[in-house]
Scaffold this motif. Structure first.
Motif, short mmCIF file in Angstrom:
data_model
loop_
_atom_site.label_atom_id
_atom_site.label_comp_id
_atom_site.label_asym_id
_atom_site.label_seq_id
_atom_site.Cartn_x
_atom_site.Cartn_y
_atom_site.Cartn_z
N SER A 196 -1.14 61.67 -5.74
CA SER A 196 -2.58 61.47 -5.92
C SER A 196 -3.36 62.07 -4.76
CB SER A 196 -2.87 59.96 -6.03
OG SER A 196 -2.51 59.29 -4.84
N SER A 197 -4.65 62.28 -5.01
CA SER A 197 -5.60 62.79 -3.99
C SER A 197 -5.15 64.12 -3.41
CB SER A 197 -5.78 61.74 -2.88
OG SER A 197 -6.30 60.54 -3.39
N ASN A 198 -4.91 65.08 -4.29
CA ASN A 198 -4.59 66.46 -3.90
C ASN A 198 -5.46 67.40 -4.72
OD1 ASN A 198 -2.24 66.77 -1.87
ND2 ASN A 198 -1.54 65.12 -3.20
N HIS A 199 -5.05 68.65 -4.87
CA HIS A 199 -5.79 69.62 -5.68
C HIS A 199 -4.89 70.18 -6.79
CE1 HIS A 199 -8.84 69.30 -2.64
NE2 HIS A 199 -8.08 69.87 -1.71
N GLY A 213 -0.60 55.85 -13.77
CA GLY A 213 -1.68 56.81 -13.57
C GLY A 213 -2.10 56.93 -12.12
N SER A 214 -1.95 55.84 -11.35
CA SER A 214 -2.35 55.88 -9.94
C SER A 214 -1.53 56.89 -9.14
CB SER A 214 -2.19 54.50 -9.32
OG SER A 214 -0.85 54.03 -9.44
N ALA A 215 -0.35 57.26 -9.63
CA ALA A 215 0.49 58.23 -8.93
C ALA A 215 -0.07 59.65 -9.05
CB ALA A 215 1.92 58.19 -9.48
N PHE A 216 -1.03 59.86 -9.97
CA PHE A 216 -1.58 61.20 -10.22
C PHE A 216 -3.10 61.25 -10.05
CE2 PHE A 216 2.13 60.44 -12.87
CZ PHE A 216 2.97 61.49 -12.53
N SER A 217 -3.73 60.14 -9.73
CA SER A 217 -5.19 60.06 -9.72
C SER A 217 -5.81 60.97 -8.66
CB SER A 217 -5.63 58.61 -9.48
OG SER A 217 -5.17 58.16 -8.22
N HIS A 218 -7.11 61.24 -8.83
CA HIS A 218 -7.90 62.05 -7.89
C HIS A 218 -7.34 63.46 -7.76
CE1 HIS A 218 -8.79 57.82 -6.71
NE2 HIS A 218 -10.04 58.30 -6.66
N ASN A 219 -6.90 64.01 -8.88
CA ASN A 219 -6.60 65.44 -9.02
C ASN A 219 -7.43 65.92 -10.21
OD1 ASN A 219 -4.21 66.33 -7.15
ND2 ASN A 219 -3.59 64.34 -7.95
N PRO A 220 -8.64 66.41 -9.97
CA PRO A 220 -9.60 66.64 -11.07
C PRO A 220 -9.09 67.51 -12.20
CG PRO A 220 -10.65 66.88 -8.92
CD PRO A 220 -9.20 66.79 -8.67
N TYR A 221 -8.16 68.42 -11.92
CA TYR A 221 -7.73 69.36 -12.95
C TYR A 221 -6.32 69.06 -13.46
CZ TYR A 221 -11.81 71.88 -11.34
OH TYR A 221 -13.09 72.21 -10.99
N LYS A 250 -7.25 72.21 -20.09
CA LYS A 250 -8.07 71.43 -19.19
C LYS A 250 -8.02 69.97 -19.61
CE LYS A 250 -11.54 74.85 -17.81
NZ LYS A 250 -12.98 75.12 -17.72
N PRO A 251 -8.36 69.06 -18.69
CA PRO A 251 -8.49 67.67 -19.09
C PRO A 251 -9.54 67.54 -20.17
CG PRO A 251 -8.44 67.86 -16.70
CD PRO A 251 -8.55 69.23 -17.26
N GLU A 252 -9.31 66.58 -21.08
CA GLU A 252 -10.18 66.47 -22.23
C GLU A 252 -11.62 66.20 -21.83
OE1 GLU A 252 -8.95 63.41 -24.88
OE2 GLU A 252 -9.82 64.41 -26.60
N ASN A 253 -11.80 65.42 -20.75
CA ASN A 253 -13.18 65.09 -20.38
C ASN A 253 -13.89 66.22 -19.67
OD1 ASN A 253 -11.77 65.05 -18.05
ND2 ASN A 253 -12.42 63.00 -17.38
#
Length: 664
Positions: A196-199, A213-221, A250-253
């Motif tokens: 999480s929290s990377n690019h 999901g918290s293991a992958f959060s804050h990766n916008p793409y 891309k992410p759906e949102n």
């Protein structure tokens, strides 16, 4: 930080492993190959002079703060919260290093080349200022179990070569600047994963979709399970634009929500409406078919379930023909002179009520099958049918039940009632909702599972020891348990260990007397069990708790590889005592090595080949309680929290300890 491998621990290990260690001697700095690398590291990184005991006049670096040694080589280095800076490159000369923790310091720059640290098992570099790319050299450390690089300034991509770390349990790179796609990581033992929290971008590999999901959060793409679905950007179809458009993920949102309506005859809009109508029609048909199938199969499943519940216990002709009533006295007499005996202080119920109770099979053992039964008033009991037992005569059975029925102890599963008929023998006891020690140790070992922590294991070991010691001391008949194993150690609603299935081994038929991994050598040929053979079995149980290895033959669908546990432990520690002998899940806890070694010493004393060399169970209780009294584990998980995640699991789902029943 106090080192867990103190001189007293080394002396303890010497007596434990019966190895020929020399007496401790003073080792001059010049003779220790790790002295100069440590001093170079201090000169480079300890600008605040926190490591005051590290100096050239010290006779032995193994006595310095944060340093632990094995055979005069540094094996563990824990230097946390010391304001250390610059680089730790000099430490790469410590070729025998097993554990390296430099958390919460101010190290910066790239992580040095780590290929020389081939013995490294645990590497914690989090909460520093490391920069540069992900350290590719770490993937050459084949023995690594834990890797934590979180909370740094690392960039670059996660290399696919992390799959070389086949023993890896932890991989954390959260809160960095890692970019690119996540490679397909197929590490079967991986339990703790966080990026999480990377690019990072792209789709999450299916092999990692089981993590939260918290293991992958804050990766916008980043997209895919367990985050939002990935959506392909559709190519625009136009007679004036026949080129192939690139389809991106891309992410759906964040996908394109729509496009401008083309001017003209409105044909594109009409096509969209037709498409929507087709989709809705398909969904309606699918829903109707699903509803019909659900109704059909649910009705048949309900009938089948009702038939199973009705026949689980009530399938013996002898039992069906003998309806037994419960009187206000201790015994209820039914037809044909058969009796159901309720022990003192037990709430009575009619046998008919037990027969019509909903029943769930808990496990099948050498003596019969255990069930969970829910009575009409909601009372839950465990019932064991001694279908395969060699019970003999009624009088012999009653005498045995009278002895067992008098045993009342907080760490023993009490016998509540019993029933004897020619074709049916039942034992009724309290139901233990948290299941067996076997399932807590071996069940569902994988991502998302909270392992059984050290504090819990130690408490269960102490409780089980008290239960067996009580059985040994409670009767003039020199009572033995006769079948100690992890499926016969249950955990009650309060998290206490309860010993079950005791005193029934005399009913085992010769065909069920085959040897198993818990049985003492002198009892493996079917001879009578003794209290000393119980001690041996309990020692094997302790080894199972320490190693998480199954000590007996596994029948099909095994959850773990079975081994001759005492022999395997002796062979490992004879060569070199390392973390490899202990359960990998225990490596996450700090400062418990001395406790684990001490408990292993107790286990090895219990499994001495000669019966007269084994301690009495009362002595075993004292040793474990003394160990718990000096416990300094940093694990703060409570016992109730640790076992509450586990439900009662049938032994068929947790098979691997010789087929014993999971209830009384």
């Amino acid at each position: 930080m106090q080192s867990p491998f103190s001189p007293s621990t080394l002396i303890l290990l010497a007596s434990l492993f019966s190895l020929s260690f020399h007496s401790p001697v003073v080792v001059h700095a010049s003779t220790n190959p790790d002295f100069h690398p440590l001093m170079s590291f201090k000169a480079l990184s300890d600008t605040s002079n926190k490591l005051t005991k590290w100096n050239a006049t010290s006779t032995n670096p193994c006595t310095w703060n944060g340093v632990s040694c094995l055979r005069n080589r540094v094996s563990r280095l824990v230097l946390e919260d010391l304001n250390l800076t610059a680089s730790f490159h000099p430490l790469t000369s410590l070729t025998q290093l097993r554990i390296l923790s430099l958390k919460r310091n101010r190290f910066n720059g790239p992580i040095p080349n780590l290929t020389t640290l081939s013995a490294l098992k645990l590497l914690f570099l989090s909460h520093n200022q490391f920069s540069g790319e992900f350290p590719v050299t770490v993937t050459s450390l084949a023995r690594l179990y834990r890797l934590d690089l979180s909370h740094n300034n690392l960039s670059g991509e996660i290399p696919a070569t992390v799959n070389r770390l086949t023993h890896l349990l932890t991989l954390r790179v959260d809160v960095n600047k890692i970019h690119g796609h996540i490679p397909s990581i197929t590490l079967s033992h991986l339990q703790d994963f966080n990026v999480s929290s990377n690019h990072l971008s792209g789709q999450i590999p299916e092999s990692l979709s089981g993590f939260p999901g918290s293991a992958f959060s804050h990766n916008p793409y980043l997209c895919g399970v367990p985050l939002q679905k990935c959506k392909a950007m559709p190519a625009l179809a136009s007679p004036l634009n026949t080129r192939n458009d690139t389809v991106t993920t891309k992410p759906e949102n964040e996908a394109v929500q729509g496009s401008k309506t083309r001017e003209g005859n409105g044909a594109p809009k009409m096509g969209a409406m037709v498409l929507i109508a087709i989709v809705l029609g398909d969904l309606m048909v699918l829903a109707l078919v699903s509803l019909l199938l659900y109704y059909y199969y649910w009705r048949n499943y309900t009938k089948l379930r009702e038939g199973q519940n009705e026949s689980n216990l009530k399938n013996s002709k002898g039992l069906e023909s003998e309806k037994v009533s419960a009187y206000s006295g201790q015994r209820g007499v039914g037809k044909g002179g058969t009796e159901m005996v309720f022990l003192e202080g037990v709430k009575r119920f009619e046998l008919e009520e037990l027969l019509r109770a909903s029943a769930e099979m808990l496990g099948k053992g050498a003596l019969g099958t255990a069930y969970k039964a829910v009575l009409d008033d909601g009372t839950v009991v465990a019932v064991k049918r001694l279908k395969d037992a060699n019970v003999g005569g009624k009088r012999e059975f009653e005498q045995r039940m009278e002895v067992l029925g008098r045993l009342r102890h907080d760490n023993v599963v009490s016998l509540r009632a019993y029933y004897f008929a020619r074709e049916e023998k039942l034992l009724v006891s309290d139901y233990m909702p948290n299941g067996t020690l076997f399932c807590l140790l071996h069940g569902n070992r994988g991502p998302g599972r909270t392992p059984l922590d050290w504090t819990t294991r130690l408490k269960i070991a102490a409780g089980a020891a008290r239960g067996v010691a009580f059985i040994h001391s409670s009767s003039n008949h020199k009572l033995t348990h006769g079948n100690i194993k992890s499926t016969n150690v249950l955990v009650d609603v309060a998290g206490n260990a309860r010993v079950a299935d005791f005193g029934l081994s005399i009913f085992a038929s010769p065909s069920n007397s085959r040897s198993n991994g818990y049985r003492a050598p002198e009892a493996s040929d079917g001879r009578r069990r003794t209290q000393k053979s119980d001690v041996y079995s309990f020692g094997v149980l302790l080894m199972e708790m320490l190693t998480a290895k199954c000590p007996s033959t596994v029948d099909g669908g095994a959850l773990a590889v079975a081994v001759d546990l005492p022999r395997w432990v002796q062979s490992v520690v004879r060569e070199e005592w390392t973390a490899e002998v202990f359960d990998l899940e225990l490596l996450r806890y700090k400062d418990i090595e001395e406790e684990m070694v001490a408990l292993l010493q107790i286990a090895m004393a219990c499994t001495a080949t000669a019966p007269d060399q084994r301690p009495r169970m009362s002595h075993v209780v004292n040793m474990i309680e003394e160990l718990r009294g000096v416990q300094v584990s940093s694990c703060h998980d409570t016992l109730i929290d640790s076992v509450s995640e586990y439900t009662s699991v049938s032994e068929d789902a947790c098979r691997g300890a010789g087929g014993g029943a999971s209830s009384l």
